[in-house]
Design a protein around this motif. Structure first.
Motif, PDB file in Angstrom:
ATOM      1  N   LYS A 127      -1.786  -8.229 -11.333  1.00  0.00           N
ATOM      2  CA  LYS A 127      -2.067  -8.321  -9.855  1.00  0.00           C
ATOM      3  C   LYS A 127      -2.088  -9.540  -9.355  1.00  0.00           C
ATOM      4  O   LYS A 127      -2.073  -9.809  -7.967  1.00  0.00           O
ATOM      5  CB  LYS A 127      -3.802  -7.784  -9.855  1.00  0.00           C
ATOM      6  N   SER A 128      -2.056 -10.783 -10.200  1.00  0.00           N
ATOM      7  CA  SER A 128      -1.799 -12.095  -9.627  1.00  0.00           C
ATOM      8  C   SER A 128      -0.714 -12.232  -8.883  1.00  0.00           C
ATOM      9  O   SER A 128      -0.426 -13.194  -8.299  1.00  0.00           O
ATOM     10  CB  SER A 128      -2.262 -12.812 -10.484  1.00  0.00           C
ATOM     11  N   ASP A 178      -0.911  -8.787  -1.596  1.00  0.00           N
ATOM     12  CA  ASP A 178      -1.986  -8.086  -1.140  1.00  0.00           C
ATOM     13  C   ASP A 178      -2.849  -7.043  -1.900  1.00  0.00           C
ATOM     14  O   ASP A 178      -3.048  -5.731  -1.698  1.00  0.00           O
ATOM     15  CB  ASP A 178      -1.358  -7.011   0.085  1.00  0.00           C
ATOM     16  N   TRP A 179      -3.160  -7.661  -3.202  1.00  0.00           N
ATOM     17  CA  TRP A 179      -3.651  -6.835  -4.163  1.00  0.00           C
ATOM     18  C   TRP A 179      -4.840  -6.101  -3.824  1.00  0.00           C
ATOM     19  O   TRP A 179      -5.053  -4.930  -4.093  1.00  0.00           O
ATOM     20  CB  TRP A 179      -4.217  -7.764  -5.357  1.00  0.00           C
ATOM     21  N   LYS A 180      -5.848  -6.662  -2.828  1.00  0.00           N
ATOM     22  CA  LYS A 180      -6.976  -6.125  -2.626  1.00  0.00           C
ATOM     23  C   LYS A 180      -6.918  -4.832  -1.945  1.00  0.00           C
ATOM     24  O   LYS A 180      -7.152  -3.871  -2.116  1.00  0.00           O
ATOM     25  CB  LYS A 180      -7.901  -7.007  -1.750  1.00  0.00           C
ATOM     26  N   ASN A 181      -5.944  -4.633  -0.981  1.00  0.00           N
ATOM     27  CA  ASN A 181      -5.584  -3.463  -0.057  1.00  0.00           C
ATOM     28  C   ASN A 181      -4.708  -2.540  -1.093  1.00  0.00           C
ATOM     29  O   ASN A 181      -4.685  -1.196  -0.803  1.00  0.00           O
ATOM     30  CB  ASN A 181      -4.651  -3.896   1.206  1.00  0.00           C
ATOM     31  N   GLN A 237       0.913  -1.175   0.093  1.00  0.00           N
ATOM     32  CA  GLN A 237      -0.103  -0.057  -0.007  1.00  0.00           C
ATOM     33  C   GLN A 237       0.822   1.131   0.242  1.00  0.00           C
ATOM     34  O   GLN A 237       0.814   2.284  -0.696  1.00  0.00           O
ATOM     35  CB  GLN A 237      -0.946  -0.001   1.211  1.00  0.00           C
ATOM     36  N   SER A 241     -11.071  -2.059  -8.929  1.00  0.00           N
ATOM     37  CA  SER A 241     -10.148  -2.789  -8.222  1.00  0.00           C
ATOM     38  C   SER A 241     -10.802  -4.423  -8.064  1.00  0.00           C
ATOM     39  O   SER A 241     -10.092  -5.298  -7.315  1.00  0.00           O
ATOM     40  CB  SER A 241     -10.319  -2.400  -6.836  1.00  0.00           C
ATOM     41  N   THR A 242     -11.796  -4.866  -8.958  1.00  0.00           N
ATOM     42  CA  THR A 242     -12.193  -6.247  -9.055  1.00  0.00           C
ATOM     43  C   THR A 242     -11.263  -7.030 -10.064  1.00  0.00           C
ATOM     44  O   THR A 242     -10.514  -6.472 -10.733  1.00  0.00           O
ATOM     45  CB  THR A 242     -13.675  -6.157  -9.821  1.00  0.00           C
ATOM     46  N   GLU A 263      -2.262  -3.433 -12.656  1.00  0.00           N
ATOM     47  CA  GLU A 263      -3.406  -4.344 -12.463  1.00  0.00           C
ATOM     48  C   GLU A 263      -3.400  -5.749 -13.474  1.00  0.00           C
ATOM     49  O   GLU A 263      -3.721  -6.747 -13.137  1.00  0.00           O
ATOM     50  CB  GLU A 263      -4.597  -3.766 -12.903  1.00  0.00           C
ATOM     51  N   SER A 277      -4.910  -2.254  -4.226  1.00  0.00           N
ATOM     52  CA  SER A 277      -5.780  -1.491  -5.273  1.00  0.00           C
ATOM     53  C   SER A 277      -6.671  -0.341  -4.666  1.00  0.00           C
ATOM     54  O   SER A 277      -6.935   0.562  -5.062  1.00  0.00           O
ATOM     55  CB  SER A 277      -6.658  -2.733  -5.931  1.00  0.00           C
ATOM     56  N   GLU A 278      -7.254  -0.856  -3.286  1.00  0.00           N
ATOM     57  CA  GLU A 278      -7.998   0.235  -2.587  1.00  0.00           C
ATOM     58  C   GLU A 278      -6.975   1.377  -2.285  1.00  0.00           C
ATOM     59  O   GLU A 278      -7.775   2.664  -2.398  1.00  0.00           O
ATOM     60  CB  GLU A 278      -8.468  -0.359  -1.256  1.00  0.00           C
TER      61      GLU A 278
END
Length: 87
Positions: free
Chosen positions: A57-58, A62-65, A29, A86-87, A54, A67-68
């Protein structure tokens, strides 16, 4: 077909990424925000940068955080906000 300017922009963006995050696995982050700030300072569109990130992203643990955090940054620091998802 990519122009010379597009390739130069891509190379500059990749260089910034390697300076701030070093590797996809080390993308957090805090360093993604540093990456976006430096891209902005170099007049590289943050949505262009995050679209490139993106694609990998794989490889980001901690891609979710990540990207957020980048979405929040873009919404606060760009005139149009973000069309990045972010999906």
């Amino acid at each position: 077909m990519a122009s010379v300017n597009d390739q130069s922009l891509q190379n500059k963006m990749e260089s910034i990424f390697h300076q701030t995050c070093e590797t996809w696995q080390n993308c957090t982050q805090s360093n993604i925000l540093s990456f976006l700030r430096q891209c902005q300072e170099q007049n590289i569109d943050s949505q262009y940068c995050m679209s490139w990130v993106e694609q990998h992203k794989s490889q980001i643990p901690d891609w979710k955080n990540v990207s957020e955090a980048s979405l929040d940054w873009m919404n606060q620091n760009t005139s149009t906000g973000s069309s990045f998802s972010s999906t």
